[in-house]
Design an enzyme around this catalytic site. Structure first.
Site, mmCIF file in Angstrom:
data_model
loop_
_atom_site.group_PDB
_atom_site.id
_atom_site.type_symbol
_atom_site.label_atom_id
_atom_site.label_comp_id
_atom_site.label_asym_id
_atom_site.label_seq_id
_atom_site.Cartn_x
_atom_site.Cartn_y
_atom_site.Cartn_z
ATOM 1 N N ARG A 1 0.816 -1.206 0.000
ATOM 2 C CA ARG A 1 0.000 0.000 0.000
ATOM 3 C C ARG A 1 0.855 1.265 0.000
ATOM 4 O O ARG A 1 0.457 2.302 -0.483
ATOM 5 C CB ARG A 1 -0.868 -0.040 1.256
ATOM 6 C CG ARG A 1 -1.893 1.044 1.337
ATOM 7 C CD ARG A 1 -2.854 0.790 2.455
ATOM 8 N NE ARG A 1 -2.186 0.636 3.740
ATOM 9 C CZ ARG A 1 -2.822 0.787 4.901
ATOM 10 N NH1 ARG A 1 -4.103 1.051 4.916
ATOM 11 N NH2 ARG A 1 -2.175 0.641 6.042
ATOM 12 N N ASP B 1 -5.065 -1.422 -1.304
ATOM 13 C CA ASP B 1 -5.398 -1.210 0.102
ATOM 14 C C ASP B 1 -6.142 -2.470 0.539
ATOM 15 O O ASP B 1 -7.247 -2.737 0.058
ATOM 16 C CB ASP B 1 -6.285 0.037 0.214
ATOM 17 C CG ASP B 1 -6.625 0.339 1.657
ATOM 18 O OD1 ASP B 1 -6.481 -0.583 2.500
ATOM 19 O OD2 ASP B 1 -7.034 1.472 1.943
ATOM 20 N N LYS C 1 2.954 -18.007 10.143
ATOM 21 C CA LYS C 1 2.608 -18.019 11.546
ATOM 22 C C LYS C 1 2.711 -16.596 12.099
ATOM 23 O O LYS C 1 3.456 -15.813 11.509
ATOM 24 C CB LYS C 1 3.500 -18.971 12.330
ATOM 25 C CG LYS C 1 4.989 -18.567 12.286
ATOM 26 C CD LYS C 1 5.809 -19.400 13.192
ATOM 27 C CE LYS C 1 5.838 -18.873 14.592
ATOM 28 N NZ LYS C 1 6.689 -17.696 14.795
ATOM 29 N N HIS D 1 9.002 -22.438 9.253
ATOM 30 C CA HIS D 1 10.272 -22.475 8.536
ATOM 31 C C HIS D 1 11.264 -23.462 9.147
ATOM 32 O O HIS D 1 12.195 -23.886 8.483
ATOM 33 C CB HIS D 1 10.877 -21.070 8.383
ATOM 34 C CG HIS D 1 11.516 -20.525 9.622
ATOM 35 N ND1 HIS D 1 10.807 -19.971 10.645
ATOM 36 C CD2 HIS D 1 12.815 -20.438 9.990
ATOM 37 C CE1 HIS D 1 11.649 -19.567 11.590
ATOM 38 N NE2 HIS D 1 12.873 -19.828 11.220
ATOM 39 N N LYS E 1 14.491 -26.432 7.363
ATOM 40 C CA LYS E 1 15.939 -26.374 7.633
ATOM 41 C C LYS E 1 16.581 -27.704 7.237
ATOM 42 O O LYS E 1 16.070 -28.768 7.570
ATOM 43 C CB LYS E 1 16.196 -26.066 9.109
ATOM 44 C CG LYS E 1 15.774 -24.635 9.473
ATOM 45 C CD LYS E 1 16.261 -24.222 10.841
ATOM 46 C CE LYS E 1 15.663 -22.894 11.246
ATOM 47 N NZ LYS E 1 16.573 -21.763 11.177
ATOM 48 N N GLU F 1 18.188 -18.128 21.452
ATOM 49 C CA GLU F 1 18.541 -16.970 20.624
ATOM 50 C C GLU F 1 19.293 -15.947 21.458
ATOM 51 O O GLU F 1 19.002 -15.786 22.650
ATOM 52 C CB GLU F 1 17.276 -16.302 20.089
ATOM 53 C CG GLU F 1 16.449 -17.190 19.198
ATOM 54 C CD GLU F 1 15.259 -16.438 18.642
ATOM 55 O OE1 GLU F 1 15.426 -15.810 17.593
ATOM 56 O OE2 GLU F 1 14.186 -16.462 19.250
ATOM 57 N N ASP G 1 4.959 -18.096 20.128
ATOM 58 C CA ASP G 1 5.873 -17.739 19.043
ATOM 59 C C ASP G 1 6.759 -18.920 18.634
ATOM 60 O O ASP G 1 7.095 -19.077 17.465
ATOM 61 C CB ASP G 1 6.755 -16.559 19.499
ATOM 62 C CG ASP G 1 7.598 -15.961 18.373
ATOM 63 O OD1 ASP G 1 7.065 -15.827 17.256
ATOM 64 O OD2 ASP G 1 8.778 -15.643 18.609
ATOM 65 N N HIS H 1 7.365 -24.274 16.204
ATOM 66 C CA HIS H 1 8.687 -24.846 15.886
ATOM 67 C C HIS H 1 9.076 -25.997 16.817
ATOM 68 O O HIS H 1 9.499 -27.054 16.375
ATOM 69 C CB HIS H 1 9.785 -23.777 15.973
ATOM 70 C CG HIS H 1 9.539 -22.564 15.135
ATOM 71 N ND1 HIS H 1 8.954 -22.618 13.897
ATOM 72 C CD2 HIS H 1 9.800 -21.244 15.354
ATOM 73 C CE1 HIS H 1 8.874 -21.396 13.389
ATOM 74 N NE2 HIS H 1 9.375 -20.547 14.257
ATOM 75 N N LYS I 1 14.790 -15.866 24.356
ATOM 76 C CA LYS I 1 15.511 -14.763 23.720
ATOM 77 C C LYS I 1 16.537 -14.228 24.714
ATOM 78 O O LYS I 1 16.388 -14.380 25.915
ATOM 79 C CB LYS I 1 14.530 -13.673 23.309
ATOM 80 C CG LYS I 1 13.569 -14.157 22.214
ATOM 81 C CD LYS I 1 13.033 -13.025 21.382
ATOM 82 C CE LYS I 1 12.081 -13.518 20.309
ATOM 83 N NZ LYS I 1 12.756 -14.043 19.113
HETATM 84 C C1 BG6 Z 1 10.297 -16.987 14.259
HETATM 85 C C2 BG6 Z 1 9.934 -16.274 15.531
HETATM 86 O O1 BG6 Z 1 9.261 -17.870 13.883
HETATM 87 O O2 BG6 Z 1 11.488 -17.732 14.453
HETATM 88 C C3 BG6 Z 1 11.060 -15.363 15.966
HETATM 89 O O3 BG6 Z 1 8.756 -15.515 15.322
HETATM 90 C C4 BG6 Z 1 12.362 -16.131 16.055
HETATM 91 O O4 BG6 Z 1 10.765 -14.745 17.215
HETATM 92 C C5 BG6 Z 1 12.617 -16.929 14.771
HETATM 93 O O5 BG6 Z 1 13.400 -15.209 16.268
HETATM 94 C C6 BG6 Z 1 13.809 -17.847 14.935
HETATM 95 O O6 BG6 Z 1 14.118 -18.425 13.705
HETATM 96 P P1 BG6 Z 1 15.608 -18.826 13.343
HETATM 97 O O7 BG6 Z 1 15.481 -19.521 12.020
HETATM 98 O O8 BG6 Z 1 16.394 -17.559 13.261
HETATM 99 O O9 BG6 Z 1 16.093 -19.717 14.445
#
Ligand code: BG6
Length: 487
Positions: free
Chosen positions: A48, A91, A145, A175, A179, A213, A232, A237, A337
């Site tokens: 947009r 939009d 997600k 995702h 991997k 992380e 999250d 995951h 985190k």
């Molecule tokens: C995402 C989360 O799905 O995965 C993030 O929303 C997270 O908060 C991320 O940082 C981690 O992915 P990766 O591939 O960097 O380990």
């Protein structure tokens, strides 16, 4: 791999963070590699805040280019990649704007892929608007997600999207499933006879799955504060990794055989009794600290986060699977985190030998351990005991390493690249089916509810550490510890 699957890839959220960091770089890599994307394939970005195609390409040059080809950019490939890109200003709040999209894509060849890199609140309005202009035919839809906030909201989205698209047209992306080392785990388990006979309660003492992380919430404070680590990372995951580690051998690698087996694991997760949550779940929130020599702020002072937030940035759980293979084996899951290191790994701790003629050290649990490192430095490491050189029979821990970069010259494919190619080519195995997603929500919901009702805040932990001490205490109750606490 040569392909002639033509496609039109429509990217909603064309100027968003995900488009910039992951989706467009992944499409570029596939383009650059040659032969992965049909020459006729087009990308149509929808946004947009940009006026026209020239403005969008300017944005792509400025924001996406820095994220592609870490080892030097191939300018010719970049220029031909830009030729694939078209742009439509829409939009998303105005269903009538979708006529513009229909006009832009009608006449383009191949399957249409609609990638919804937007907030989940837009999923249903976008799908309805697509249907209103007939774009739900000959198409696939990719949902990012988080898909919903809990079981109810996720069902509401799935119901509404399901009225417009058949389940085989819906690609729910996680995702982690794309991997390379996760794929390799399947190869390791089901391509070898060595591990499968031991992959069960008789020989496995416990399993740990960690996604740690170093980063904090970055620019996503607002989103994250309404989400938290359980939604999250765990609901998707971590539970997906768990289901791959614990599943039965599938009959084939076709999409439903694999997903059926994962679903069985998710349905066999021992339900959490709200009265036990204090024993099997730890939640934490990062405070200020130091990571690799740099001072970092507390979560509660991050932009977009409420100063009195009780959102968890760390979760550790003890999970059990109620079936014959795994009964009684604890699976410890952990994510957070601002932890001490960025690492994702699966640790399979095997039991001690039943009798040792070699002395007590061979009776110690953990002599045999398989560590599957997903990132960084993808490796699979098998720990064994060996005799120390010299006099006497003294045992020491040694390991066998499978370091992928030593065996395979070509680089690993990024998760998003693999998954986008799968969508274009109609391969569903690495996407989450609706029933899997429901089972995962159903299992996490008692924890979400209990934490929401509780007046106890998450346990604080200093940034740059491994999270609250309670996460270690939980394992100590099972006479074990997290991998980094060994020695
Ligand atoms: C995402 C989360 O799905 O995965 C993030 O929303 C997270 O908060 C991320 O940082 C981690 O992915 P990766 O591939 O960097 O380990």
């Amino acid at each position: 791999m040569q392909t002639d699957s033509s496609f039109t890839f429509v990217l909603f959220g064309g100027t968003g963070d995900l488009a910039m960091r992951k989706i467009l770089p992944a499409l570029f890599e596939a383009h650059r590699a040659g032969g992965m994307l049909a020459d006729s394939g087009k990308i149509v970005a929808v946004a947009r805040h940009v006026a026209d195609r020239a403005g969008y390409l300017e944005w792509v040059n400025e924001h996406v280019k820095p994220h592609v080809s870490k080892n030097g950019l191939d300018e010719t490939a970049w220029a031909s990649f830009l030729d694939r890109i078209d742009f439509v200003k829409i939009d998303l709040g105005k269903a009538e704007d979708f006529v513009l999209l229909r006009d832009a894509v009608s006449g383009l060849p191949g399957i249409r892929v609609f990638y919804l890199a937007t907030g989940p609140s837009l999923f249903v309005p976008i799908c309805r608007a697509l249907a209103s202009v007939g774009l739900n035919e000959n198409s696939r839809i990719v949902l990012e997600k988080p898909l919903g906030y809990d079981l109810k909201s996720s069902n509401a989205i799935n119901d509404a999207v399901g009225e417009i698209f058949a389940e085989e047209q819906i690609y729910r992306i996680d995702h982690y499933l794309g991997k390379e080392p996760v794929q390799n785990l399947l190869a390791l388990r089901f391509g070898n006879v060595l591990f499968e006979p031991l992959w069960r309660r008789e020989w496995v003492e416990s399993i740990q799955i960690t996604i740690a992380e170093e980063l904090g919430v970055e620019a996503r404070g607002d989103f994250y504060d309404n989400t938290g680590a359980l939604r999250d990372m765990v609901q998707n995951h971590l539970l997906q990794l768990l289901s791959i580690v614990a599943m039965e051998p599938p009959h084939s690698m076709d999409s439903d055989s694999v997903r059926d087996e994962k679903l069985r694991v998710l349905r066999a997760l021992k339900p959490i009794d709200p009265r036990d949550i204090g024993k099997v779940a730890v939640r934490g929130q990062y405070h200020a600290g130091v990571i690799r020599g740099n001072a970092v702020p507390a979560y509660a002072t991050e932009p977009g986060v409420k100063p009195d937030s009780t959102t968890e940035t760390f979760v550790a759980l003890k999970v059990e699977i109620e079936n014959w293979r795994w009964a009684g084996v604890p699976f410890f899951l952990r994510t957070g985190k601002r932890l001490a290191d960025r690492v994702a790994e699966i640790v399979v701790n095997f039991r001690a030998v039943p009798h040792s003629a070699l002395g007590a050290s061979a009776l110690r649990g953990g002599a045999n351990r398989l560590v599957i490192r997903l990132q960084p430095n993808e490796t699979i490491r098998l720990y064994c005991l060996a005799k120390q050189p010299g006099e006497g029979m003294n045992l020491a821990s040694v390991h066998l390493d499978l370091a992928f970069d030593r065996f395979f010259r070509e680089g690993q494919m990024e998760a998003y690249q693999r998954l986008l190619l799968d969508v274009i080519n109609g391969r569903l195995a690495l996407f989450v089916r609706r029933d899997e997603q429901e089972a995962a929500w159903r299992w996490v919901e008692p924890i979400l509810n209990e934490w929401a009702a509780s007046n106890k805040p998450p346990k604080p932990y200093a940034s740059g550490t491994w999270g609250p001490a309670a996460a270690s205490a939980m394992l100590a109750q099972h006479d074990t510890c997290w991998l980094e606490e060994e020695n």
